[in-house]
Design an enzyme around this catalytic site. Structure first.
Site, PDB file in Angstrom:
ATOM      1  N   PRO A   2       0.842  -1.205   0.000  1.00 37.30           N
ATOM      2  CA  PRO A   2       0.000   0.000   0.000  1.00 37.30           C
ATOM      3  C   PRO A   2       0.881   1.261   0.000  1.00 37.30           C
ATOM      4  CG  PRO A   2      -0.666  -1.529   1.740  1.00 37.30           C
ATOM      5  CD  PRO A   2       0.617  -2.046   1.172  1.00 37.30           C
ATOM      6  N   GLU A   3       0.595   2.164  -0.911  1.00 38.40           N
ATOM      7  CA  GLU A   3       1.319   3.434  -0.959  1.00 38.40           C
ATOM      8  C   GLU A   3       0.400   4.534  -0.414  1.00 38.40           C
ATOM      9  OE1 GLU A   3       3.230   4.286  -4.672  1.00 38.40           O
ATOM     10  OE2 GLU A   3       3.612   2.181  -5.099  1.00 38.40           O
TER      11      GLU A   3
END
Ligand code: ZN
Length: 271
Positions: A2-3
């Protein structure tokens, strides 16, 4: 992994779901995933939810007494809500029981993610986000240019360096470089203020669109209600090696920079 847009999506949905709730108990199911660091060694419970915040890829859930749950999801970490009549999902490592009867449950098949429950004092001394550069979404055009200009490094590697700018990862760096027409191997000190300004614009566009679409669902990312994002359908270069550039039709190329796979258009992004 996840960014920024995915962590922002989770922060926003947890902010809504946890409003008015308190944690009444914490259960550690797998030792080592959750660390608790408070003056007394124990969390002060019950603790009422105060809000959700994000810096880079770190999520902060704030509770009464100045306590904070600091979360880094790494590859496969995620939260879900469990009702008392349901069994925990596989790979659930920690659970926070709420006064509503539900639990906020953390699952992570690959177990690289980290949870830290910090007291107010420890939040000052042990907050793992204190080493990070400024969060990219909070940066003005001028701030962005000033963060990059002192360095002479390849753009791809520099933008991934969380100590300089916090929040960008492989997907969104490839996408923003393409929007701005910047080759990923370009040295940062070769870019004019104007080009860096265009890159900032490309970054804002990509991140804002991605947040609006609930992030990119790569490796099964979902928000806390199990809803996937759909920004992966809008990727112009990431994961599209060999496919035609959506702007000019040239085949997207894949190279490796600093051990990271990097996709770009050789025509739109000349050196
Ligand atoms: Zn192109």
């Amino acid at each position: 992994m996840p960014e920024l847009p995915e962590v922002e999506t989770v922060a926003r949905s947890l902010g809504r779901r946890l409003a008015g709730r308190s944690v009444i108990d914490i259960a550690e199911r797998t030792p080592g995933v959750l660390s608790i660091s408070c003056q007394t060694g124990l969390p002060e419970l019950p603790a009422r939810f105060r809000g959700a915040a994000r810096h880079g890829k770190f999520l902060f859930l704030q509770w009464g007494g100045g306590q904070t749950l600091v979360v880094h999801f790494r590859m496969t970490g995620s939260f879900y809500f469990r009702r008392p009549e349901d069994n925990p999902q596989s790979h659930t490592h920690a659970e926070f029981r709420l006064d509503s009867g539900e639990t906020l449950s953390y699952r992570d098949p690959r177990r690289f993610g980290r949870l830290m429950w910090l007291g107010a004092k420890e939040m000052k001394s042990n907050n793992p986000a204190r080493e990070l550069g400024p969060d990219v979404l909070g940066l003005s055009r001028k701030g962005f240019v000033e963060a990059i200009q002192p360095h002479a490094r390849m753009m791809k590697a520099l933008l991934l360096d969380q100590g300089i700018l916090a929040g960008l990862g492989n997907i969104y760096v490839d996408e923003m470089l393409h929007r701005a027409g910047v080759h990923p191997r370009t040295l940062s000190n070769r870019l004019s203020k104007n080009r860096l300004g265009l890159l900032w614009e490309g970054m804002r566009e990509v991140l804002e669109e991605a947040i609006e679409r609930g992030g990119s669902s790569i490796r099964d990312f979902t928000d806390v209600s199990g809803e996937p994002g759909n920004y992966q359908d809008a990727h112009r270069v990431y994961g599209r090696a060999g496919k035609p550039c959506l702007i000019c039709g040239t085949a997207i190329k894949r190279i490796v920079i600093g051990q990271r796979g990097t996709c770009y258009c050789p025509k739109c992004q000349r050196r």
